[in-house]
Design an enzyme around this catalytic site. Sequence first.
Site, PDB file in Angstrom:
ATOM      1  N   ASP A 329      35.734  30.680  13.225  1.00 42.44           N
ATOM      2  CA  ASP A 329      35.214  31.487  12.121  1.00 42.44           C
ATOM      3  C   ASP A 329      36.227  32.546  11.685  1.00 42.44           C
ATOM      4  O   ASP A 329      37.145  32.895  12.420  1.00 42.44           O
ATOM      5  CB  ASP A 329      33.913  32.169  12.539  1.00 42.44           C
ATOM      6  CG  ASP A 329      34.116  33.166  13.676  1.00 42.44           C
ATOM      7  OD1 ASP A 329      33.649  34.314  13.563  1.00 42.44           O
ATOM      8  OD2 ASP A 329      34.757  32.802  14.687  1.00 42.44           O
ATOM      9  N   GLU A 330      36.009  33.056  10.492  1.00 41.69           N
ATOM     10  CA  GLU A 330      36.735  34.224   9.966  1.00 41.69           C
ATOM     11  C   GLU A 330      38.249  34.117  10.179  1.00 41.69           C
ATOM     12  O   GLU A 330      38.886  35.037  10.679  1.00 41.69           O
ATOM     13  CB  GLU A 330      36.185  35.503  10.605  1.00 41.69           C
ATOM     14  CG  GLU A 330      34.715  35.732  10.286  1.00 41.69           C
ATOM     15  CD  GLU A 330      34.143  36.981  10.932  1.00 41.69           C
ATOM     16  OE1 GLU A 330      33.308  37.641  10.295  1.00 41.69           O
ATOM     17  OE2 GLU A 330      34.527  37.308  12.076  1.00 41.69           O
ATOM     18  N   VAL A 331      38.799  32.996   9.791  1.00 44.27           N
ATOM     19  CA  VAL A 331      40.242  32.781   9.939  1.00 44.27           C
ATOM     20  C   VAL A 331      40.924  33.185   8.640  1.00 44.27           C
ATOM     21  O   VAL A 331      40.832  32.493   7.627  1.00 44.27           O
ATOM     22  CB  VAL A 331      40.550  31.309  10.283  1.00 44.27           C
ATOM     23  CG1 VAL A 331      42.054  31.095  10.397  1.00 44.27           C
ATOM     24  CG2 VAL A 331      39.857  30.923  11.586  1.00 44.27           C
TER      25      VAL A 331
END
Length: 539
Positions: A329-331
């Site tokens: 996530d949230e890369v």
Amino acid sequence: MASCSIPRWLTGATPTLFLLIAAFSISQSQAAVGLTTSQPFIWPLPAKFTSGNGTLSVDPELSLSGNGAASPILRAGFERYRGIVFGHRFLRTVKAVYDVTKLRINVRSTSEELQLGVDESYNLFIAEPNVHSVAGQVTIEANTVFGALRGLETFSQLCSFDYTTKKVQIYKTPWSIRDKPRFPYRGLMLDTSRHYLPVDVIKQIIESMSYAKLNVLHWHIIDEQSFPLEIPSYPNLWKGSYTEWERYTVEDAYEIVNFSKMRGINVMAEVDVPGHGESWGIGYPDLWPSPSCREPLDVSKQFTFDVLSGILTDMRKIFPFELFHLGGDEVHTDCWSNTSHVQKWLRNHNSTAQDAYQYFVLKAQTIALLKNWSPVNWEETFNAFPTKLHPRTVVHNWLGSGVCPKAVAKGFRCIFSNQGVWYLDHIDVPWDVVYNAEPLEGIHKASEQELVLGGEVCMWGEKADTSDVQQTIWPRAAAAAERLWSPRHSTSAGNSNQTALPRLQYFRCLLNRRGVPAAPVTNFYARASPVGPGSCFEQ
């Protein structure tokens, strides 16, 4: 100051509450509490049950019989629950006579292998004495030892201490309960990176999970802020811990897994890659794209994947559960786009930074699959490249509704954790919003519904530590636990305030009696202190 007026904490009480209080004043028993609702005060609500109007006393020397007595897990569980049931101190008399002296557990399989989908069904029968028997009989039947553990929890909730007779009583006998979980995956995610939680605190949380029949601890051990876990293959990694005292040894991790198994709880570990990896570079700076641009982890170096493989090799020795969470996530790929050697790697591979994100996630999946793990990834991976994910991937929803329907339509399994309803760090989400969330929302085909493994509530640790984590988890986690265990028809939204609230208040008080610092149920903010004097059963 003496007064004959109605106590202040009663002035806003509902009719149900007055019945609840009246019931307690009549007999101080769970049976009397049951007068306020047609449902038993068992949490989560069993699938099927019948009861009567009798009462049985339970011998403090209660013994275990049946073939379940041969199981170390069940023997240990029986002793734990006996300690809970007989927690009161009282003078024992030689002349005391008890109706129930034995608890019989019969299991079809004595295997103690714990994996996803293990049979947790059980039958609990409590029979009254008859002409052929001088004692009441309590029998738990289950296909597995883990189903029998769930039956022990239900049995413990049926036992109440009577302050007049000073005996433990079972009310509303005879009981016939046939119970099984609605979903195989019923989880709690615990974040120990943002704030370190001591092993004993983690154990306390695991213990309390068993009271609500939750069965997966999703251990978010590592994140960008700290790397507290010992990795023998790369011993400098835990230099990324906050301090040398805020760490978990390999032995600590083994202890947590074994402690969980004794309570029928799997531990799913998470290594969140390629984002959320800044702490890795404290021990191994080459994992950073550059000293000034530290995450995502450097996609251009084989060393990055060597370290990841070493971590998973070491963790596979500790965590037997078939699912392993790889994050994803949230890369934010700016570091890759703005670092010269990574730019060069991207050009050589004719790739964009978004392509590199896919490459990293899929390579991490391959490493996990080679270690016989099924990968779990946060939903961004599915949103970005659904056709590229391995078929064994479990999509973990968190951003909002609608992802699980899309994932199961493509044949993927899914875990529901919609942040709007099941993120416990959102302390302004009330219990009934948690309770009424539905993992199968928008999924109508039976074949697709079966791909929803269940769900989990998430306890992110940015603003929770040892001082308040359990008050933030409980009792709202119990609301999700019933949604995941009990039949959907018996937990419909229209009934939540009428029947679930008094039972949840009772369960919160049960948690308190067992030493769990569960917060009041109806406060606007979770973990807020009580608004004033009052009974546990109405706060």
